[in-house]
Design a protein around this motif. Structure first.
Motif, PDB file in Angstrom:
ATOM      1  N   ALA A 425       0.832  -1.210   0.000  1.00 54.51           N
ATOM      2  CA  ALA A 425       0.000   0.000   0.000  1.00 54.51           C
ATOM      3  C   ALA A 425       0.861   1.252   0.000  1.00 54.51           C
ATOM      4  N   THR A 426       0.301   2.311  -0.551  1.00 53.36           N
ATOM      5  CA  THR A 426       0.971   3.607  -0.582  1.00 53.36           C
ATOM      6  C   THR A 426       0.507   4.453   0.600  1.00 53.36           C
ATOM      7  N   LEU A 427       1.446   5.049   1.284  1.00 56.03           N
ATOM      8  CA  LEU A 427       1.149   5.960   2.386  1.00 56.03           C
ATOM      9  C   LEU A 427       1.572   7.363   1.973  1.00 56.03           C
ATOM     10  N   VAL A 428       0.627   8.304   1.973  1.00 53.70           N
ATOM     11  CA  VAL A 428       0.900   9.691   1.592  1.00 53.70           C
ATOM     12  C   VAL A 428       0.658  10.579   2.801  1.00 53.70           C
ATOM     13  N   LEU A 429       1.679  11.313   3.212  1.00 53.09           N
ATOM     14  CA  LEU A 429       1.574  12.194   4.371  1.00 53.09           C
ATOM     15  C   LEU A 429       1.809  13.634   3.945  1.00 53.09           C
ATOM     16  N   GLU A 430       0.912  14.502   4.336  1.00 50.68           N
ATOM     17  CA  GLU A 430       1.061  15.931   4.054  1.00 50.68           C
ATOM     18  C   GLU A 430       2.154  16.500   4.952  1.00 50.68           C
ATOM     19  N   THR A 431       3.105  17.206   4.370  1.00 43.72           N
ATOM     20  CA  THR A 431       4.165  17.806   5.171  1.00 43.72           C
ATOM     21  C   THR A 431       3.676  19.123   5.786  1.00 43.72           C
ATOM     22  N   ALA A 432       4.539  19.758   6.543  1.00 44.90           N
ATOM     23  CA  ALA A 432       4.192  21.033   7.180  1.00 44.90           C
ATOM     24  C   ALA A 432       4.835  22.211   6.450  1.00 44.90           C
ATOM     25  N   LYS A 433       5.142  22.007   5.178  1.00 45.78           N
ATOM     26  CA  LYS A 433       5.833  23.042   4.400  1.00 45.78           C
ATOM     27  C   LYS A 433       5.114  24.372   4.412  1.00 45.78           C
ATOM     28  N   PHE A 434       3.778  24.345   4.295  1.00 46.36           N
ATOM     29  CA  PHE A 434       3.018  25.591   4.207  1.00 46.36           C
ATOM     30  C   PHE A 434       2.306  25.971   5.505  1.00 46.36           C
ATOM     31  N   MET A 435       2.741  25.394   6.608  1.00 48.69           N
ATOM     32  CA  MET A 435       2.259  25.852   7.909  1.00 48.69           C
ATOM     33  C   MET A 435       3.147  27.034   8.302  1.00 48.69           C
ATOM     34  N   LEU A 436       2.693  28.230   7.967  1.00 44.14           N
ATOM     35  CA  LEU A 436       3.565  29.395   7.926  1.00 44.14           C
ATOM     36  C   LEU A 436       4.104  29.840   9.276  1.00 44.14           C
ATOM     37  N   GLU A 437       3.467  29.462  10.351  1.00 42.66           N
ATOM     38  CA  GLU A 437       3.985  29.892  11.645  1.00 42.66           C
ATOM     39  C   GLU A 437       5.110  28.987  12.151  1.00 42.66           C
ATOM     40  N   LEU A 438       5.355  27.899  11.436  1.00 41.41           N
ATOM     41  CA  LEU A 438       6.467  27.032  11.792  1.00 41.41           C
ATOM     42  C   LEU A 438       7.737  27.531  11.112  1.00 41.41           C
ATOM     43  N   THR A 439       8.847  27.421  11.806  1.00 38.80           N
ATOM     44  CA  THR A 439      10.126  27.797  11.225  1.00 38.80           C
ATOM     45  C   THR A 439      10.611  26.700  10.285  1.00 38.80           C
ATOM     46  N   PHE A 472       4.367  16.695   0.107  1.00 43.78           N
ATOM     47  CA  PHE A 472       3.960  15.386   0.597  1.00 43.78           C
ATOM     48  C   PHE A 472       5.181  14.480   0.722  1.00 43.78           C
ATOM     49  N   SER A 473       5.123  13.569   1.655  1.00 35.36           N
ATOM     50  CA  SER A 473       6.101  12.487   1.726  1.00 35.36           C
ATOM     51  C   SER A 473       5.347  11.190   1.432  1.00 35.36           C
ATOM     52  N   THR A 474       5.936  10.351   0.584  1.00 36.99           N
ATOM     53  CA  THR A 474       5.267   9.140   0.118  1.00 36.99           C
ATOM     54  C   THR A 474       6.069   7.912   0.525  1.00 36.99           C
ATOM     55  N   TYR A 475       5.343   6.860   0.929  1.00 34.29           N
ATOM     56  CA  TYR A 475       5.986   5.638   1.425  1.00 34.29           C
ATOM     57  C   TYR A 475       5.275   4.416   0.864  1.00 34.29           C
ATOM     58  N   THR A 476       5.987   3.306   0.824  1.00 36.94           N
ATOM     59  CA  THR A 476       5.399   2.032   0.447  1.00 36.94           C
ATOM     60  C   THR A 476       5.374   1.126   1.671  1.00 36.94           C
ATOM     61  N   PHE A 477       4.205   0.550   1.941  1.00 36.65           N
ATOM     62  CA  PHE A 477       4.027  -0.284   3.129  1.00 36.65           C
ATOM     63  C   PHE A 477       4.452  -1.710   2.842  1.00 36.65           C
ATOM     64  N   LEU A 478       5.381  -2.233   3.606  1.00 35.89           N
ATOM     65  CA  LEU A 478       5.892  -3.596   3.417  1.00 35.89           C
ATOM     66  C   LEU A 478       5.650  -4.458   4.650  1.00 35.89           C
TER      67      LEU A 478
END
Length: 481
Positions: A425-439, A472-478
């Motif tokens: 299975a593919t795992l797709v995780l949204e990153t925090a790139k556009f969470m503007l208050e984060l450094t 996004f960061s993408t992973y394959t579930f093994l």
């Protein structure tokens, strides 16, 4: 998450993606062989946790014709019923038949409902009309099955359906003073800015130049961004006055006053990152990103309009969208209207059902309602916050070929989720790139942390995520091998 991001995700903090492009099993021959049954090759079961809006669903179903034909099953988990209500409304807009609503009008309505605090009178009337229809869908399963067969709400609890009905009853309230979003918006901005409120426009400019631009969203126009930060209005159609509160952005939040928990209705969404991120910073049409003297000639609003028009066109026509100007072989000037659509163009689909990708049976349901049928698509609304519970039901065991989690939901990345993921299975995780208050350091740490969580779960990166560039960061579930 801090106050500026809000307590409810009305729009995602990342661009829309086509899940079939992200599905690692469609890109790797060795992984294809690992799928356990022939039926998996014919179905793509996707679990979306906290996506907030329908951007990924819309892009995936609109571009399904680009891939091998599959049954697309979306299982959606949110933390608020208002989000499910909004998703129903946005899906209703995109499936309006051409003889009721042309492409241009449909696009403007979609973006207005999606990203504006204030809407036009005709938009408010449309929301009221649909609210009455949705109440019948929620309260009458047979009516839902006949009028919107692609949607399944049978897994929702009875209490949740009652509350969903209450949301729609609030939407149809004709009293525009029952929810004054301009007051709520200003209160949120004041609380966030505190002593900086009087110089807020300078703060908006700072956030734009030092955060949005630096993170790859320079195409967002600074003036439009400032107007949205100040008023909540992101998209403006060619005509109309924006003066009616968008009731679909109303939600409740439990606040403590004097030690007593009180539920208060208001606007509790994003006031910093903007709805431009969903459809306005990426596009296949690279002409939209041209610059002149270091300045973009198009804005994120323009790109959002083009992208929604493209998706709507692809959904109905099953072909790539080409603007009228390029069809005629004309060069688009920087001052030209992005997508000038004539009345003849808008009504073209109603005269040719084959080209429109639908026929009379698909357009008209048994109860007489008209809409574009979504071929080989099923959307399941699951109970609120049920990510940690679905593994207890055998029907979900190793079911999902793709799992998506928003950046606010990655804490659900645990052993219970592992049970419902299929081999490869593919795992797709949204990153925090556009969470503007984060450094920069914080959102880089975020990616490193979730990567560790994914690897602990038995997933491998595919490919390796660049925290500074990737949404996004993408992973394959093994893990089940």
């Amino acid at each position: 998450m801090t106050d500026a991001f809000g307590a409810i995700t009305w729009w995602g903090f990342s661009p829309a993606i086509d899940f079939q492009e992200k599905d690692t099993c469609t890109q790797s021959e060795d992984l294809k062989l690992d799928r356990t049954t022939d039926s998996v090759a014919e179905e793509l079961n996707m679990l979306l946790v906290g996506a907030g809006d329908v951007r990924h669903v819309l892009k995936t179903i609109s571009r399904a014709y680009r891939h091998t034909k599959k049954q697309l099953n979306f299982y959606i988990i949110e933390n608020s019923l208002e989000l499910l209500a909004r998703q129903m409304l946005l899906l209703s807009i995109v499936t309006e038949v051409p003889n009721r609503m042309g492409l241009q009008e449909k696009m403007e309505l979609f973006l207005e409902v999606f990203g504006n605090s204030l809407v036009r009178q005709q938009t408010s009337d449309y929301i009221i009309e649909k609210a009455n229809l949705f109440i019948k869908m929620v309260t009458d399963p047979d009516f839902l099955a006949s009028s919107f067969p692609e949607l399944d709400m049978s897994s929702l609890k009875f209490k949740e359906r009652d509350q969903l009905e209450a949301v729609f009853k609030f939407w149809r309230n004709p009293d525009n003073n029952v929810f004054d979003i301009s007051v709520y918006w200003d209160n949120r901005v004041r609380k966030h800015m505190e002593q900086r409120y009087d110089s807020r426009h300078n703060c908006f400019d700072w956030d734009y130049n030092m955060k949005l631009r630096e993170r790859g969203a320079s195409v967002i126009n600074s003036k439009q961004y400032g107007v949205w930060r100040d008023t909540g209005v992101a998209f403006e159609a060619r005509d109309g006055t924006y003066e009616i509160s968008n009731k679909t952005l109303a939600s409740g939040l439990v606040l403590k006053q004097g030690g007593v928990a009180i539920k208060q209705r208001g606007y509790w969404g994003d006031i910093m990152c903007s709805p431009y991120l969903a459809y306005g910073i990426e596009s296949e049409n690279k002409e939209l990103f041209k610059t002149a003297n270091g300045t973009h000639t198009r804005t994120a609003a323009d790109i959002s309009e083009f992208n929604i028009l493209s998706l709507l066109h692809e959904l109905s026509k099953k072909e790539n969208y080409v603007p009228q100007e390029r069809k005629e072989g004309k060069e688009q000037s920087d001052s030209a209207t992005l997508t000038e659509i004539t009345e003849e163009d808008e009504n073209e689909g109603s005269e040719d059902k084959v080209d429109n990708g639908v026929n009379d049976n698909e357009n008209t349901n048994k109860n007489g309602t008209e809409r574009i049928a979504l071929e080989n698509v099923k959307i399941y609304f699951l109970p609120l916050g049920s990510t940690t519970e679905i593994h207890k039901k055998s029907k979900y065991k190793e079911l999902f070929n793709l799992v998506y989690l928003s950046n606010s939901m990655v804490h659900n990345l645990n052993e219970s989720l592992k049970i419902v993921m299929a081999d490869g299975a593919t795992l797709v995780l949204e990153t925090a790139k556009f969470m503007l208050e984060l450094t920069e350091e914080q959102y880089t740490q975020f990616v490193n942390k979730v990567t560790g969580m994914a690897q602990k779960l038995g997933c491998k990166p595919s490919p390796q995520c660049d925290a500074k560039k990737d949404s996004f960061s993408t992973y394959t579930f093994l893990g089940n091998r």
